[in-house]
Design a protein around this motif. Structure first.
Motif: not given
Lengths: 385, 300
Positions: A10-13, A140-142, A167-176, A178-183
């Motif tokens: 998932l992306t941060g968004n 947040v960072e990730t 708050n999440l940074d544009a693109f670095y977080v919002s569009h990157s 990453e593997p995310v554990q979704v509960p």
């Protein structure tokens, strides 16, 4: 853990949208703005597929979005929204109104430069300029942290009756990606009970909100908001701890990374923390005793925790991805305020690094750190990249 | 003389904070009694917010949410959706806003709520200016009227709110006046029974802001209708026009003569206002004729 969580790329968004879905908000007013729009689009997609049962509103502006959020929340509904940059600034007046009304709204803000001139890059001036509006603020960072923190934010906002921004940074977080554990929904339902405030706009109760008050009533109301903010520190810690028990992931209000015995500690927020980790690792490998202090909760500012975390550190280097003209870096100033008057205070160096979204590499962070240690700290923040 | 009782127990209590003789309080008394107790109100900063009372008092027998001045329709939309999410579909969400909060600063979100056909009933209590702040000009202030910010008379015409809202093709857009009470109550009942976006604009002559006699509010309300300066009409689905008081029985000068805000106006100005009213009246009549023709065509 594996049966209660699913790994997704998932992306941060999209992690924010997943968290919002799992929180089961009942009313979601939203307005599109780059780079937040993927949050809105994924939520509407969930809704269209029948997987997300919320009342969606798409008003003509962010101002109306937040104006719709407040009475929806006061009526006792869980409310989520998302915005960025100009959208957050257009909400400014209503941000104050929301915290004054003690509306437990949760909002994701994708940190983006504020015009003019126009730009779309990561910069936290948009949300840091809202620091006095009475909203709880996380950074947040990730992508994983996006998901986890939106759920924390609901817990905290609803318990202390104050609105919260993640708050999440544009693109670095919002569009990157990453593997995310979704509960699982079950896990989140156990963590986040339905919102049921005792005081609400309700025909049966007959109470109202917003009438004119006396000076004394206003004074007392502001005191109560201050008390709720203080309480939010404890509640946020508890929300994080319990999340850790349920998911195996705990983030803290701030995180000390390789700070043991550190001669110098970098303090920053958001995506810059990821780069700073790499810089710290490289410097440690080269024999330099440096660490990173990542600040996750900016409002309420965990002043005591900051003092404890930086106790005995000779040099603190603050990296600000924001700019307050006439003042410098906002985090730089906040840190100086938080640490003022401690015994054996650290030297606090402030750098305007990454303003306007310029790339700040691990090498440039290492360079900033080395240059700082050779000099007495400047009163003002220093431009550096 | 006919005594007109409230249809239901009052929802606006006595002891409220309106000026003596206030037409707005009288209008809202009838509007709210018609709406009944299963109603929640959104009231932005306005005379009505003052009438509703300071904390911890309330003159209204219903929950009230006071939003920022420019956000009434958006706030009402949010409240509506929250009630829907809780299954409270029968509870009515109404707005009681002034003309400043409607024609001016609240217009953007009003247009959006109409476009989304939000299920709210919006009452614009139109006293043709910012009367709560001491009578300044709004875009509802009529041509030539003197206000605190138009000391020589307003140089442009009043915005036609009902026409603009009708152009959104909302289920219901109407004008009403407490000077014609049975018509007002009928319209509120009709709008209450409908769903979707509904708006009723009530002309509310302001004793202080317009410079009326202390007992002149109702006379001004009636003269406004009788001269055609404020025609009573309703528009359904943006196209079906009905003129509810279809005859004009007075010149506009009778209406203007009651008010201090037009005292400076020379004969030529009065004639110009009469011409504007005549023009608006003819346009309304044409729209009514078109609606009748559409109905006839539909029947044929």
């Amino acid at each position: 853990m594996s049966t209660t969580q699913t790994s997704r790329l998932l992306t941060g968004n999209h992690a924010v949208a997943w968290a919002a879905r799992l929180a089961r908000p009942q009313v979601v007013p939203v307005y599109p703005i780059t780079p937040q729009t993927p949050i809105l689009e994924l939520l509407t997609d969930f809704h269209a597929r029948g997987e997300f049962d919320a009342e969606f509103l798409t008003p003509e502006s962010e101002h109306s979005v937040l104006s719709a959020c407040i009475p929806a929340s006061l009526a006792g509904s869980r409310v989520f929204t998302a915005t960025a940059s100009q959208g957050l600034l257009l909400m400014h007046e209503v941000l104050h109104y929301a915290s004054g009304a003690r509306a437990a709204i949760v909002m994701a803000n994708v940190n983006r430069t504020v015009a003019s001139p126009w730009a779309f890059w990561p910069d936290q001036t948009d949300s840091l300029a809202q620091r006095d509006t009475g909203w709880i603020q996380y950074y947040v960072e990730t992508a994983q942290e996006c998901l986890d923190t939106v759920l924390h934010a609901f817990r905290v906002a609803e318990q202390v009756q104050l609105p919260a921004i993640v708050n999440l940074d544009a693109f670095y977080v919002s569009h990157s990606l990453e593997p995310v554990q979704v509960p699982s929904q079950e896990l989140v339902d156990g963590y986040l009970p339905p919102y049921a405030p005792a005081n609400r706009l309700d025909i049966g109760l007959g109470s109202s909100w917003g009438n004119v008050v006396s000076q004394d009533m206003f004074y007392r109301h502001r005191q109560m908001i201050g008390e709720a903010m203080a309480q939010a520190l404890t509640v946020a810690q508890e929300a994080d701890r319990e999340w850790g028990e349920r998911t195996g992931r705990s983030h803290g209000l701030l995180e000390r990374y390789r700070c043991d015995g550190a001669r110098a500690v970098i303090v920053t927020m958001g995506s810059m923390c990821g780069t700073a980790r790499v810089a710290v690792d490289a410097l440690r490998d080269a024999g330099h005793a440096v660490g990173l202090l990542k600040l996750r909760l900016f409002r309420p500012l965990p002043m005591q925790a900051l003092r404890v975390a930086l106790d005995g550190v000779p040099d603190v280097v603050v990296l600000d991805r924001n700019h307050s003209p006439g003042l410098g870096g906002i985090l730089h100033q906040e840190l100086r305020g938080a640490l003022y008057g401690v015994d054996a205070p650290p030297r606090i160096h402030g750098f305007l690094a990454g303003v306007g979204g310029v790339n700040v590499s691990p090498e440039s962070i290492a360079g900033i750190l080395r240059s700082a240690l050779d000099l007495a700290p400047s009163v003002e923040s220093t431009w550096a990249r | 003389m006919q005594k007109l009782d409230l249809p239901n127990p009052p929802m606006l209590c006595s002891g409220h904070a309106a000026c003596p003789g206030c037409v707005e309080a009288l209008s809202v008394r009838h509007v709210l009694a018609t709406m009944g107790p299963d109603t929640m109100a959104v009231i932005p900063p306005s005379c009505m917010a003052i009438i509703a009372g300071p904390q911890p008092f309330s003159s209204l027998h219903m929950p009230v949410y006071q939003p920022t001045l420019e956000a009434s329709a958006a706030a009402a939309s949010g409240l509506r959706r929250a009630l829907d999410a809780q299954g409270k579909h029968e509870t009515q969400v109404i707005v009681l806003a002034g003309d400043g909060g409607t024609y001016d600063i609240g217009f953007q979100c009003l247009s959006s709520a109409a476009e989304r056909n939000e299920n709210i009933l919006y009452f614009c209590l139109d006293n043709e200016g910012y009367m709560n702040t001491g009578a300044q000009k709004s875009s509802s202030t009529p041509h030539y009227a003197k206000t605190g910010t138009t000391p020589e008379g307003k140089s442009t015409r009043k915005k036609n709110l009902t026409a603009i809202m009708a152009a959104h093709q909302v289920p219901y857009a109407a004008t009403a006046s407490v000077g014609y009470l049975p018509d007002l109550v009928r319209k509120v009942e009709k709008a209450k029974a409908m769903r979707g976006f509904r708006i009723i604009t009530l002309l509310v002559p302001c004793l202080d802001g317009w410079g009326l006699a202390d007992d002149g509010g109702l006379t001004a309300s009636r003269y406004a209708v009788e001269s055609g300066a404020f025609p009573l009409y309703e528009v359904e689905d943006g196209t079906r026009y009905t003129l509810n008081h279809p005859t004009r029985t007075r010149p506009v000068s009778d209406y203007l003569g009651l008010q201090r805000r037009y005292q400076h106006l020379p004969e030529a100005g009065i004639a110009a206002l009469q011409a504007e009213v005549d023009e608006g009246w003819k346009r309304l009549q044409r729209q009514v004729e078109m609606s009748k023709a559409d109905d006839a065509a539909a029947l044929a």
